[in-house]
Design an enzyme around this catalytic site. Structure first.
Site, PDB file in Angstrom:
ATOM      1  N   GLU A  92      44.459  45.572  40.977  1.00  0.00           N
ATOM      2  CA  GLU A  92      43.428  44.904  41.776  1.00  0.00           C
ATOM      3  C   GLU A  92      44.046  44.185  42.967  1.00  0.00           C
ATOM      4  O   GLU A  92      45.164  43.676  42.888  1.00  0.00           O
ATOM      5  CB  GLU A  92      42.724  43.841  40.925  1.00  0.00           C
ATOM      6  CG  GLU A  92      41.943  44.409  39.788  1.00  0.00           C
ATOM      7  CD  GLU A  92      41.333  43.324  38.915  1.00  0.00           C
ATOM      8  OE1 GLU A  92      40.980  43.636  37.774  1.00  0.00           O
ATOM      9  OE2 GLU A  92      41.221  42.165  39.364  1.00  0.00           O
ATOM     10  N   CYS A 105      45.438  39.306  48.677  1.00  0.00           N
ATOM     11  CA  CYS A 105      46.051  38.907  47.411  1.00  0.00           C
ATOM     12  C   CYS A 105      46.360  40.201  46.656  1.00  0.00           C
ATOM     13  O   CYS A 105      45.458  40.991  46.390  1.00  0.00           O
ATOM     14  CB  CYS A 105      45.078  38.029  46.630  1.00  0.00           C
ATOM     15  SG  CYS A 105      45.699  37.610  44.989  1.00  0.00           S
ATOM     16  N   CYS A 112      50.619  42.582  32.627  1.00  0.00           N
ATOM     17  CA  CYS A 112      51.564  41.462  32.649  1.00  0.00           C
ATOM     18  C   CYS A 112      52.005  41.145  31.229  1.00  0.00           C
ATOM     19  O   CYS A 112      51.222  41.226  30.297  1.00  0.00           O
ATOM     20  CB  CYS A 112      50.883  40.239  33.285  1.00  0.00           C
ATOM     21  SG  CYS A 112      52.031  38.855  33.489  1.00  0.00           S
ATOM     22  N   CYS A 116      49.725  34.403  29.321  1.00  0.00           N
ATOM     23  CA  CYS A 116      49.039  33.118  29.558  1.00  0.00           C
ATOM     24  C   CYS A 116      47.637  33.179  28.938  1.00  0.00           C
ATOM     25  O   CYS A 116      46.919  34.162  29.117  1.00  0.00           O
ATOM     26  CB  CYS A 116      48.959  32.822  31.050  1.00  0.00           C
ATOM     27  SG  CYS A 116      50.579  32.785  31.828  1.00  0.00           S
ATOM     28  N   CYS A 119      44.265  34.023  31.024  1.00  0.00           N
ATOM     29  CA  CYS A 119      44.346  35.061  32.051  1.00  0.00           C
ATOM     30  C   CYS A 119      43.920  36.439  31.547  1.00  0.00           C
ATOM     31  O   CYS A 119      44.412  36.913  30.521  1.00  0.00           O
ATOM     32  CB  CYS A 119      45.789  35.119  32.554  1.00  0.00           C
ATOM     33  SG  CYS A 119      46.032  36.406  33.760  1.00  0.00           S
ATOM     34  N   CYS A 333      41.791  37.424  38.623  1.00  0.00           N
ATOM     35  CA  CYS A 333      42.535  38.675  38.579  1.00  0.00           C
ATOM     36  C   CYS A 333      42.538  39.292  37.196  1.00  0.00           C
ATOM     37  O   CYS A 333      42.510  38.616  36.193  1.00  0.00           O
ATOM     38  CB  CYS A 333      43.954  38.486  39.093  1.00  0.00           C
ATOM     39  SG  CYS A 333      45.021  37.606  37.965  1.00  0.00           S
TER      40      CYS A 333
HETATM   41  S1  SF4 Z   1      48.634  34.036  34.931  1.00  0.00           S
HETATM   42 FE1  SF4 Z   1      48.256  36.132  34.181  1.00  0.00          FE
HETATM   43  S2  SF4 Z   1      49.233  37.474  35.690  1.00  0.00           S
HETATM   44 FE2  SF4 Z   1      50.053  35.396  36.004  1.00  0.00          FE
HETATM   45  S3  SF4 Z   1      51.905  35.314  34.725  1.00  0.00           S
HETATM   46 FE3  SF4 Z   1      50.251  34.525  33.447  1.00  0.00          FE
HETATM   47  S4  SF4 Z   1      49.507  36.331  32.298  1.00  0.00           S
HETATM   48 FE4  SF4 Z   1      50.724  37.082  34.044  1.00  0.00          FE
END
Ligand code: SF4
Length: 344
Positions: A92, A105, A112, A116, A119, A333
């Site tokens: 994206e 962006c 990933c 987190c 997210c 995102c």
């Molecule tokens: S916020 Fe999301 S994209 Fe960014 S490092 Fe943490 S898990 Fe990965």
């Protein structure tokens, strides 16, 4: 990568010149080719390149423009793209309009690993790193589709940029070069969840981009729960790395703090943030968090957000509440990519 699908945007100017020479063409064709590639042109549009060369290139290379799988336009003009990569993965990107111009962006990885808790990007898992050409391709494709010039880049989409270190550095250098996109390092922002070793390495590159740290809690125990990276790089290590970055680059660091109702928006958290950041050259961006399905997190109220900001200001910490763009199009995102994967 198999040369059949080699992305010409992964090649620098010298590589392109050498490629043209190896195909029996004069050296200057490399610069011509580069100009077209950075405009997002397909081989058929490259009218000053001999047809024979274009046909040869088509057989073994791709021009790097990405396929637009989905496109959502917000009422405030923000455009969110879901791009298809050559191997069937999706990433994206978001194009935002500010007073000072257009900012893209971009994503730096397909998925990933960082886990987190708030997210969406991490929920569909990690697949692979993006190449520098795939990062450039996001900007070039979005700029061409929107008919605008991009003057700022934010590496804050899917992925942890410092977990794809070499490709991200190559991307920033290509995006900065005059023959590339001509975007100055000062107009690039790299957002990290806090890979302290990567920050220290970046501090020695001579690339003075704006470093943004996703902080989200001033307390180690809570931050480790929200962001597993904190177990490896707790706040004291992260702070040391940030000091080195500021010392080496002279750049003020931006700390991103997503305010989540009842989780990290208390006066105690604001006071903790003041003691963590006091005396540092920094700015705090308070972000009214986007809702992410499956996390149960909700945005802090406007009153709480303002009270939190005032505690920071009184403590001598410069803080603003970030304008949230694209509220009506799921601009957090990873959400589109996750939806696309769940269809498969
Ligand atoms: S916020 Fe999301 S994209 Fe960014 S490092 Fe943490 S898990 Fe990965």
């Amino acid at each position: 990568m198999d040369t059949k699908s080699r992305n010409l945007l992964d090649c620098g100017k010298t590589d392109l010149e050498e490629l043209c020479v190896s195909l029996g063409q004069p050296r200057f064709r490399g610069a011509q080719l580069m100009q077209w590639l950075y405009r997002g042109a397909d081989f058929d549009e490259m009218t000053n390149i001999p047809e024979k060369l274009r046909e040869t290139l088509k057989e073994s290379y791709v021009s790097g423009r990405l396929g637009i799988r989905r496109k959502l336009t917000s009422s405030d003009g923000t455009v969110k793209y879901l791009f298809g990569l050559g191997d069937g993965n999706y990433v994206e990107s978001v194009m935002m309009k500010y007073k000072y111009g257009y900012s893209a962006c971009i994503s730096t990885q397909a998925g990933c690993k960082m886990g987190c808790s708030f997210c969406a990007s991490t929920q569909a898992g990690f697949v692979r790193n993006l190449t520098s050409g795939e990062m450039l391709g996001q900007i070039i494709t979005a700029a061409r589709d929107s008919g605008v010039r991009v003057g700022h880049v934010v590496m804050m989409g899917i992925g942890e940029p410092l977990d794809n270190y070499e490709n991200v550095i190559a991307f920033m250098k290509a995006a900065q070069s005059e023959e590339g996109l001509g975007i100055s390092f000062r107009n690039m922002s790299l957002s990290t969840c806090g890979l302290a070793d990567g920050i220290i390495r970046l501090a020695g590159e001579g690339i003075p981009v704006t470093l943004c740290i996703s902080l989200h809690s001033p307390f180690d125990a809570q931050r480790s729960e929200m962001m597993p990276v904190n177990r490896k790089y707790p706040l004291d290590k992260l702070s040391d790395a940030c000091n080195i970055y500021t010392l080496n680059t002279g750049r003020r660091i931006t700390y991103e703090y997503a305010l989540i109702d009842g989780v990290n928006d208390s006066d105690r958290h604001a006071a903790g943030l003041v003691s963590l950041l006091k005396g540092r050259s920094c700015h705090v961006n308070l972000i009214p968090v986007n809702k992410v399905a499956g996390t149960g997190y909700r945005k802090a109220s406007d009153r709480r957000t303002e009270a939190f900001r005032q505690i920071l200001e009184k403590g001598g910490i410069n803080a603003t509440v970030r304008r949230t763009l694209g509220q009506d199009i799921d601009a957090a995102c990873g959400q589109l990519r996750r939806e696309e994967h769940s269809k498969v």
